[in-house]
Every structure is written in structure tokens, then in C-alpha cells.
Design a protein around this motif. Structure first.
Motif, PDB file in Angstrom:
ATOM      1  N   GLY A   1      -3.097   9.407  18.080  1.00 37.16           N
ATOM      2  CA  GLY A   1      -4.331   8.653  18.176  1.00 37.16           C
ATOM      3  C   GLY A   1      -4.863   8.114  16.868  1.00 37.16           C
ATOM      4  O   GLY A   1      -6.032   7.733  16.787  1.00 37.16           O
ATOM      5  N   LYS A   2      -4.032   8.051  15.841  1.00 35.39           N
ATOM      6  CA  LYS A   2      -4.471   7.559  14.540  1.00 35.39           C
ATOM      7  C   LYS A   2      -3.944   6.140  14.296  1.00 35.39           C
ATOM      8  O   LYS A   2      -2.869   5.768  14.753  1.00 35.39           O
ATOM      9  N   GLU A   3      -4.737   5.379  13.531  1.00 42.13           N
ATOM     10  CA  GLU A   3      -4.314   4.048  13.105  1.00 42.13           C
ATOM     11  C   GLU A   3      -3.605   4.158  11.753  1.00 42.13           C
ATOM     12  O   GLU A   3      -4.079   4.841  10.850  1.00 42.13           O
ATOM     13  N   TYR A   4      -2.477   3.452  11.637  1.00 46.81           N
ATOM     14  CA  TYR A   4      -1.707   3.459  10.398  1.00 46.81           C
ATOM     15  C   TYR A   4      -1.382   2.027   9.990  1.00 46.81           C
ATOM     16  O   TYR A   4      -1.329   1.126  10.828  1.00 46.81           O
ATOM     17  N   ARG A   5      -1.138   1.856   8.698  1.00 48.42           N
ATOM     18  CA  ARG A   5      -0.687   0.566   8.183  1.00 48.42           C
ATOM     19  C   ARG A   5       0.598   0.760   7.397  1.00 48.42           C
ATOM     20  O   ARG A   5       0.637   1.525   6.429  1.00 48.42           O
ATOM     21  N   LEU A   6       1.635   0.066   7.834  1.00 44.20           N
ATOM     22  CA  LEU A   6       2.933   0.089   7.167  1.00 44.20           C
ATOM     23  C   LEU A   6       3.089  -1.218   6.395  1.00 44.20           C
ATOM     24  O   LEU A   6       2.841  -2.302   6.932  1.00 44.20           O
ATOM     25  N   SER A   7       3.480  -1.121   5.137  1.00 43.94           N
ATOM     26  CA  SER A   7       3.678  -2.331   4.343  1.00 43.94           C
ATOM     27  C   SER A   7       4.928  -2.183   3.484  1.00 43.94           C
ATOM     28  O   SER A   7       5.388  -1.071   3.193  1.00 43.94           O
ATOM     29  N   ALA A   8       5.477  -3.320   3.070  1.00 35.55           N
ATOM     30  CA  ALA A   8       6.673  -3.332   2.234  1.00 35.55           C
ATOM     31  C   ALA A   8       6.856  -4.738   1.693  1.00 35.55           C
ATOM     32  O   ALA A   8       6.128  -5.675   2.054  1.00 35.55           O
ATOM     33  N   PHE A   9       7.841  -4.895   0.809  1.00 38.10           N
ATOM     34  CA  PHE A   9       8.181  -6.197   0.256  1.00 38.10           C
ATOM     35  C   PHE A   9       9.649  -6.496   0.548  1.00 38.10           C
ATOM     36  O   PHE A   9      10.488  -5.578   0.556  1.00 38.10           O
ATOM     37  N   ALA A  10       9.959  -7.776   0.798  1.00 38.30           N
ATOM     38  CA  ALA A  10      11.334  -8.157   1.114  1.00 38.30           C
ATOM     39  C   ALA A  10      11.643  -9.555   0.578  1.00 38.30           C
ATOM     40  O   ALA A  10      10.746 -10.384   0.399  1.00 38.30           O
ATOM     41  N   ARG A  11      12.917  -9.776   0.342  1.00 35.38           N
ATOM     42  CA  ARG A  11      13.407 -11.115   0.007  1.00 35.38           C
ATOM     43  C   ARG A  11      14.868 -11.182   0.428  1.00 35.38           C
ATOM     44  O   ARG A  11      15.468 -10.184   0.830  1.00 35.38           O
TER      45      ARG A  11
ATOM     46  N   ASP B   1      11.920 -15.338  -3.318  1.00 37.71           N
ATOM     47  CA  ASP B   1      10.615 -14.793  -3.698  1.00 37.71           C
ATOM     48  C   ASP B   1      10.281 -13.595  -2.813  1.00 37.71           C
ATOM     49  O   ASP B   1      10.545 -13.608  -1.607  1.00 37.71           O
ATOM     50  N   TRP B   2       9.684 -12.587  -3.412  1.00 42.68           N
ATOM     51  CA  TRP B   2       9.308 -11.409  -2.645  1.00 42.68           C
ATOM     52  C   TRP B   2       8.164 -11.746  -1.695  1.00 42.68           C
ATOM     53  O   TRP B   2       7.187 -12.392  -2.078  1.00 42.68           O
ATOM     54  N   THR B   3       8.279 -11.304  -0.464  1.00 45.37           N
ATOM     55  CA  THR B   3       7.258 -11.508   0.566  1.00 45.37           C
ATOM     56  C   THR B   3       6.683 -10.160   0.969  1.00 45.37           C
ATOM     57  O   THR B   3       7.435  -9.228   1.268  1.00 45.37           O
ATOM     58  N   ARG B   4       5.351 -10.061   0.956  1.00 45.96           N
ATOM     59  CA  ARG B   4       4.706  -8.819   1.404  1.00 45.96           C
ATOM     60  C   ARG B   4       4.633  -8.797   2.925  1.00 45.96           C
ATOM     61  O   ARG B   4       4.251  -9.783   3.556  1.00 45.96           O
ATOM     62  N   MET B   5       4.988  -7.667   3.500  1.00 40.29           N
ATOM     63  CA  MET B   5       4.937  -7.475   4.950  1.00 40.29           C
ATOM     64  C   MET B   5       3.952  -6.346   5.242  1.00 40.29           C
ATOM     65  O   MET B   5       3.880  -5.365   4.499  1.00 40.29           O
TER      66      MET B   5
ATOM     67  N   PHE C   1      16.932  -7.732   0.525  1.00 36.94           N
ATOM     68  CA  PHE C   1      16.391  -6.758  -0.415  1.00 36.94           C
ATOM     69  C   PHE C   1      15.017  -6.295   0.081  1.00 36.94           C
ATOM     70  O   PHE C   1      14.181  -7.121   0.454  1.00 36.94           O
ATOM     71  N   VAL C   2      14.777  -4.987   0.066  1.00 35.16           N
ATOM     72  CA  VAL C   2      13.467  -4.445   0.459  1.00 35.16           C
ATOM     73  C   VAL C   2      13.045  -3.401  -0.567  1.00 35.16           C
ATOM     74  O   VAL C   2      13.879  -2.736  -1.188  1.00 35.16           O
ATOM     75  N   ASP C   3      11.725  -3.252  -0.731  1.00 32.75           N
ATOM     76  CA  ASP C   3      11.226  -2.349  -1.762  1.00 32.75           C
ATOM     77  C   ASP C   3       9.763  -2.007  -1.488  1.00 32.75           C
ATOM     78  O   ASP C   3       9.077  -2.675  -0.714  1.00 32.75           O
ATOM     79  N   ASP C   4       9.303  -0.966  -2.140  1.00 37.88           N
ATOM     80  CA  ASP C   4       7.890  -0.570  -2.180  1.00 37.88           C
ATOM     81  C   ASP C   4       7.262  -0.429  -0.794  1.00 37.88           C
ATOM     82  O   ASP C   4       6.265  -1.080  -0.461  1.00 37.88           O
ATOM     83  N   PHE C   5       7.854   0.446   0.004  1.00 36.39           N
ATOM     84  CA  PHE C   5       7.286   0.770   1.316  1.00 36.39           C
ATOM     85  C   PHE C   5       6.073   1.678   1.151  1.00 36.39           C
ATOM     86  O   PHE C   5       6.054   2.558   0.282  1.00 36.39           O
ATOM     87  N   SER C   6       5.098   1.471   2.001  1.00 34.71           N
ATOM     88  CA  SER C   6       3.894   2.300   1.961  1.00 34.71           C
ATOM     89  C   SER C   6       3.382   2.504   3.379  1.00 34.71           C
ATOM     90  O   SER C   6       3.412   1.582   4.198  1.00 34.71           O
ATOM     91  N   LEU C   7       2.910   3.710   3.659  1.00 32.02           N
ATOM     92  CA  LEU C   7       2.305   4.032   4.957  1.00 32.02           C
ATOM     93  C   LEU C   7       1.011   4.786   4.696  1.00 32.02           C
ATOM     94  O   LEU C   7       1.017   5.831   4.052  1.00 32.02           O
ATOM     95  N   ASN C   8      -0.093   4.233   5.200  1.00 28.56           N
ATOM     96  CA  ASN C   8      -1.405   4.833   4.992  1.00 28.56           C
ATOM     97  C   ASN C   8      -2.161   4.907   6.308  1.00 28.56           C
ATOM     98  O   ASN C   8      -1.935   4.104   7.209  1.00 28.56           O
TER      99      ASN C   8
END
Length: 204
Positions: free
Chosen positions: A109-119, A152-156, A183-190
């Protein structure tokens, strides 16, 4: 003809604001509108700063990730390493390829945000990358496709509700029928918490 100076324009604008458009008065803008905008932005921002993903930047040899056929590369968005997958497919036959996955523990029941960068190595907007989360049975809880701007790196970013789940798998992958390196990098989950808003009284 009369000459109109910048001072005349500013003076007339000030009179108009005071007379008929009180919401444009400088005091109203600075004391009410701008604080209200800042308050709303804060309320809708992820407040959990701790990254719930282990080694989101692939700086620890990707020990916490399952990267399959992917490899670590020095072509990183930040830090020293990123994760890269070269996809080779039969022409015009799309195939799915996971770039990287990681199992996570979540609170129901929690809200999360997943983000990362890709090119990618292809020209801009010719293909994209998916990020998302899967349930323990392998079905997709939620995902989203991001078209990439080439080299160019794209934020997702993807917001999702864990529902009744206590364990999920974060994944990143591609559907493609063209040979390319991703290429993918800098994954984050909050966690995402929305502050209850008590709007200020607006006095005109």
C-alpha cells in the motif's frame, strides 16, 4: 505625436495592477502566490531520500544486480561505471532483453518512485527503454517506455503503488529489432509521501 518612455509604461502597469488586477500586485505575488507554489511542489516531492535499491550506480561490481548478458562499462552517467547491453537480433524480429533486474522488499500500500538514466548507440528516438516492477509471479505490476535521445542521457521516472505486494523485482529492458548498445545508470527507488495541504487564506 507624444513620446512614450519606459517609465510611463511601468507607471501605467503599476496603476492597472493596483486598480483592476490585485492578483498581479508585487506584494500579493511574493507573499501569497510564490509561497503557495513552493508549498505545493514540496508536498508532491518524494520525501524518502534513502535509495532502496542496492548499488544503484553499479559502483560495487553489480553484486546486487542480475545483469544477465549485460556488462559493466566505464561510459557512465555518474561515477565510474554503468551497465551496458549489446542487443543483436534477427532483422525485423523484435525480442525482449532484460538489461538488469534487482529484487526489492516493499511495504504494501505504499507509493514509490523508480528513476534511472539511459542512452543508446542508435540515432535519437529510434527506440526506447522500459523501466518497471514485476510481481513475484513474473507479471508486470507497472512499467513505462522511454524514447531515448540517442547518445544523450535521458532521465526516466515511474511512480507505482505496491498494492498488496511485499516483494517486487525492479527491471529495465528493451523490445527491439535493431542491433544496438543500451547504457543504464544511477537507479533510485524512494518512497513517495504526499503532505496534506492546508491552503492559506487569500486576501485580495
Amino acid at each position: 505625436f507624444a513620446t512614450v518612455t519606459p517609465s510611463d509604461i511601468r507607471r501605467n502597469l503599476a496603476v492597472s495592477c493596483t486598480a483592476g488586477y490585485p492578483f498581479l500586485r508585487p506584494n500579493f505575488m511574493y507573499k501569497t502566490i510564490l509561497p503557495l507554489i513552493s508549498y505545493i511542489l514540496f508536498a508532491c516531492t518524494p520525501h524518502g531520500r534513502e535509495n532502496l535499491l542496492a548499488d544503484g550506480g553499479f559502483e560495487e561490481s553489480a553484486k546486487m544486480w542480475d545483469i544477465g548478458k549485460s556488462e559493466l562499462t566505464s561510459e557512465a552517467h555518474a561515477g565510474e561505471f554503468a551497465c551496458a547491453l549489446y542487443v543483436e537480433t534477427p532483422r525485423y524480429i523484435p525480442v525482449w532483453s532484460d538489461i538488469c533486474i534487482q529484487k526489492i522488499i516493499v511495504m504494501p500500500g505504499k507509493e514509490y518512485r523508480l528513476s534511472a538514466f539511459a542512452r543508446m548507440s542508435l540515432p535519437p528516438l529510434t527506440n526506447g527503454v522500459y523501466i518497471g516492477v514485476r510481481r513475484p509471479d513474473g507479471s508486470v505490476l507497472k512499467d513505462r517506455l522511454f524514447l531515448l535521445s540517442g547518445r544523450d542521457w535521458t532521465r526516466m521516472a515511474l511512480d507505482f503503488d505496491s498494492g498488496e505486494e511485499q516483494e517486487l523485482t525492479v527491471f529495465c529492458g528493451v523490445w527491439t529489432d535493431r542491433n544496438s548498445t543500451y547504457f543504464v545508470d544511477d537507479f533510485s527507488l524512494n518512497t513517495v509521501s504526499y503532505t496534506h495541504l492546508t491552503l492559506p487564506t487569500i486576501r485580495l
